[in-house]
Scaffold this motif. Structure first.
Motif, short mmCIF file in Angstrom:
data_model
loop_
_atom_site.label_atom_id
_atom_site.label_comp_id
_atom_site.label_asym_id
_atom_site.label_seq_id
_atom_site.Cartn_x
_atom_site.Cartn_y
_atom_site.Cartn_z
N UNK A 19 0.82 -1.22 0.00
CA UNK A 19 0.00 0.00 0.00
C UNK A 19 0.85 1.27 0.00
N UNK A 20 2.07 1.18 0.59
CA UNK A 20 2.90 2.39 0.60
C UNK A 20 3.41 2.76 -0.79
N UNK A 21 3.14 1.91 -1.78
CA UNK A 21 3.48 2.23 -3.16
C UNK A 21 2.37 3.03 -3.86
N UNK A 25 -4.50 9.54 -2.04
CA UNK A 25 -5.87 9.62 -2.55
C UNK A 25 -6.36 8.25 -3.03
N UNK A 26 -5.45 7.46 -3.57
CA UNK A 26 -5.81 6.10 -3.98
C UNK A 26 -6.14 5.25 -2.76
N UNK A 27 -5.35 5.41 -1.69
CA UNK A 27 -5.61 4.64 -0.48
C UNK A 27 -6.97 5.00 0.12
N UNK A 28 -7.30 6.27 0.10
CA UNK A 28 -8.60 6.69 0.64
C UNK A 28 -9.74 6.10 -0.20
N UNK A 117 -9.45 -3.49 -5.91
CA UNK A 117 -7.99 -3.34 -5.84
C UNK A 117 -7.29 -3.70 -7.15
N UNK A 118 -7.93 -4.53 -7.99
CA UNK A 118 -7.28 -5.01 -9.22
C UNK A 118 -6.74 -3.90 -10.12
N UNK A 119 -7.48 -2.82 -10.34
CA UNK A 119 -6.94 -1.77 -11.23
C UNK A 119 -5.63 -1.18 -10.72
N UNK A 120 -5.47 -1.09 -9.41
CA UNK A 120 -4.24 -0.54 -8.86
C UNK A 120 -3.07 -1.50 -9.05
N UNK A 121 -3.38 -2.79 -9.07
CA UNK A 121 -2.35 -3.80 -9.31
C UNK A 121 -1.83 -3.69 -10.74
N UNK A 122 -2.76 -3.54 -11.68
CA UNK A 122 -2.35 -3.48 -13.09
C UNK A 122 -1.61 -2.19 -13.42
N UNK A 125 3.47 -1.54 -10.92
CA UNK A 125 4.29 -2.75 -10.99
C UNK A 125 4.81 -3.16 -9.62
N UNK A 126 5.09 -2.18 -8.75
CA UNK A 126 5.59 -2.52 -7.42
C UNK A 126 4.54 -3.28 -6.61
N UNK A 127 3.29 -2.89 -6.77
CA UNK A 127 2.21 -3.59 -6.08
C UNK A 127 2.09 -5.01 -6.62
#
Length: 639
Positions: A19-21, A25-28, A117-122, A125-127
């Protein structure tokens, strides 16, 4: 309107990977969709065979145990504490859960929807890399009734029907990789990647790999506007590309990716960037090959904060070796895996020592393993051999800089001792002022051994000419290597001494093919497999690779394989030496594990007749390689 609950969750998540990657605003945004779950002690979150949930979980408070069950016996695999992630299976596999997750104490979890969460994974790359490395968990074999609970590997998939080890099987990879020239324009390379639906292109010159361009490079360097899209691709490629041989196993593949923090490996004929491109391996290939491998021993090593935790990893490694032997895994594969984990342990020991120092290193340095550790041949717990090199500094600062690194080395060697690596009786360790030097002083030392090869110098050649970079600045070790090969080039006197030393132990059979055993002392009537059988092959391989200017290959087995490739006319001899070395290493390893020692001395009375025949057959290449050395280096008058 602000959502204070979501912000509190985001404030928690930002402290932990992956998550620190992400930006705040994405985390919220993610936190707005998270469910908070309270789990009572001993309550099961999911169990083996359950359909996967639409969520994965992160532990906010408490602890969740991951376990497998067989014959009504539960075996704990891993424990997830604050900030740990579990339940990642839905990201990478459609089948049901392979483990049970149960609260070991009252716990609070954040349930994160997979689809959210999937869109943030794609996009990150670090995630993705983190999730791939963390996928599933370490496991023990619950179906092996003789060795219940013993670690076999992190890459095993267990089912009721089969406990086949996939970990050491050769990995399948793309054998027709898309390549491009370094002069090709980024725009056209990107179009090729899009049309071919691939995530990477190898950059080559004369069919030799010089770099790689991935989706990550295009996102971070082109899409951000950092570079224009009409420049040559060699300006944005990642270099050097990490190369591996074509028969690399699943285990070695993941170890290499974890070690170098990359998502792609280039397959070449001999595993170096000096030979023809054969294919490419991606993280996806690893996931497809085995759906349940997190590399937990490496994970535990990287997380270790005390020598006790590193010792636990090394002890688990012994179980891995034993169970791999039970499954007839080739010893060279086991050796490669163990070598990488030993490196990780040493690297972490150095990192922990730096943390304990009052200040950061005053200059660049490199920690090296030497001897058997430098060759990645230390399967059993033997003594430690290491050295330290630091960059040249002004004379007035030299003593203070050396004092710092000697103090650092003292902490490292003590940590390794606590882990189980005994202190070297000859004090060939980095905390010895003789083996903690600047680049210039190391080069002077090697020059003395090479150009004035007396008995002591040749003894040092057998140890200090087998070295492996562990942590720090690799370029310092490269400077030493360059100096060595420059000095040994056509140095006939040096080769004569080194060759004579390689012949000091003749084949270990007397008249009537009898074993030459120890005649007195503590090990009377036992066979010294190290001195009488393994060392002649090790010494011969070292001499031959130095004379052939073969760089970067330290392992004896791999040295003979490389020699066989370079000299087809002598391939049979070198292949037989490689196989003999593997056989002898297997004998020593089994002896050591059976008797909880270093396996050096074999009790021949405990060997079966067939094992004695097998052992004697492994001696035959020793005479052949020593005869070849006599002829090649004209050593008739020296021996």
């Amino acid at each position: 309107m602000k959502n204070s609950i979501a912000e509190r969750i985001a404030d928690f998540l930002k402290n932990f990977p992956p998550f620190f990657s992400l930006i705040y605003t994405e985390l919220v945004a993610i936190s707005n969709e998270i469910q908070v779950i309270h789990v009572e002690k001993n309550h099961v979150l999911f169990k083996i065979g359950d359909k996967t949930h639409p969520f994965f979980y992160i532990v906010k408070e408490g602890a969740i145990g991951l376990s497998v069950t067989s014959d009504a016996e539960e075996t704990l695999i891993d424990k997830c504490d604050e900030g740990d992630i579990l339940g990642l299976r839905p990201f990478f596999a459609k089948d049901n859960y392979l483990m049970t997750a149960k609260a070991r104490e009252e716990s609070l979890l954040y349930a994160i929807p997979i689809e959210v969460f999937k869109p943030y994974v794609s996009q990150n790359a670090e995630v993705l890399n983190f999730l791939l490395e963390s996928f599933a968990s370490n496991t023990r074999n619950p179906y092996d009734k003789e060795n219940k609970g013993k670690l076999i590997s992190e890459n095993v998939i267990y089912t009721e029907q089969s406990s086949e080890i996939q970990y050491f099987q050769p990995i399948s990879y793309t054998k027709t990789p898309i390549t491009a020239s370094g002069k090709d324009i980024v725009k056209f390379v990107a179009q090729t990647m899009s049309q071919s639906k691939i995530g990477s292109v190898i950059i080559q010159e004369n069919n030799l790999p010089v770099g790689i361009v991935t989706d990550k490079d295009l996102r971070s360097k082109i899409a951000t506007g950092l570079f224009p899209i009409d420049i040559p691709v060699n300006q944005i490629m990642s270099a050097p590309v990490i190369t591996v041989p074509e028969n690399i196993s699943i285990a070695e593949t993941q170890m290499m990716m974890l070690k170098h923090n990359v998502g792609h490996l280039c397959v070449t004929v001999d595993g170096t960037n000096k030979s023809k491109i054969m294919g490419i391996i991606s993280e996806h290939d690893v996931v497809v090959a085995q759906a349940n491998n997190p590399g937990v021993l490496l994970k535990q090593t990287k997380r270790a904060t005390r020598s006790k935790e590193l010792k636990a990893v090394r002890e688990k490694l012994n179980d891995l070796i034993q169970n791999s032997l039970d499954k007839n895994i080739p010893i060279q594969h086991i050796s490669s895996l163990v070598g990488e984990i030993n490196i990780a342990i040493t690297k972490r020991a150095v990192e922990l020592a730096i943390e304990k120092m009052e200040k950061e290193p005053p200059t660049r340095f490199a920690w090296m393993n030497i001897g058997s550790q430098g060759r990645k041949e230390q399967l059993l717990m033997t003594d430690q051999d290491n050295a330290l090199v630091f960059e040249d500094v002004e004379e007035q600062h030299y003593d203070d800089v050396k004092k710092y690194f000697l103090e650092l080395a003292e902490k490292v060697t003590k940590t390794l001792h606590k882990v189980g690596y005994e202190f070297c009786p000859a004090e060939m360790m980095a905390n010895n002022p003789m083996w903690c030097k600047s680049v210039t002083d190391w080069n002077k030392q090697y020059n003395s051994w090479i150009n004035k090869p007396g008995e002591k110098g040749i003894l040092m050649c057998s140890i200090f000419f087998d070295y492996d970079f562990i942590v720090g600045d690799a370029s310092l070790v490269d400077l030493i290597s360059e100096n060595i090969f420059a000095n040994v080039h056509n140095n006939q006197l040096f080769y004569a001494y080194l060759g004579t030393d390689a012949l000091k132990n003749p084949p270990p059979l007397g008249f009537f093919r009898q074993f030459l055993v120890e005649e007195d002392g503590e090990h009377k009537d036992t066979f010294d497999i190290k001195s009488r059988a393994l060392m002649p092959l090790i010494d011969a391989a070292r001499l031959l690779v130095l004379s052939q200017a073969i760089k970067g290959i330290n392992n004896t087995y791999q040295r003979y394989k490389k020699l066989a490739e370079l000299e087809p006319q002598n391939a049979d001899l070198f292949e037989s030496c490689a196989e003999a070395f593997s056989t002898l290493t297997l004998f020593r390893t089994e002896e050591g594990l059976a008797n909880n020692n270093n396996g050096r001395y074999l009790n021949l009375n405990e060997l079966s007749k067939s094992d004695k025949v097998k052992l004697k057959n492994a001696f035959q290449p020793i005479r052949a390689i020593q005869d070849a050395i006599k002829n090649r280096f004209q050593l008739t008058y020296f021996t």
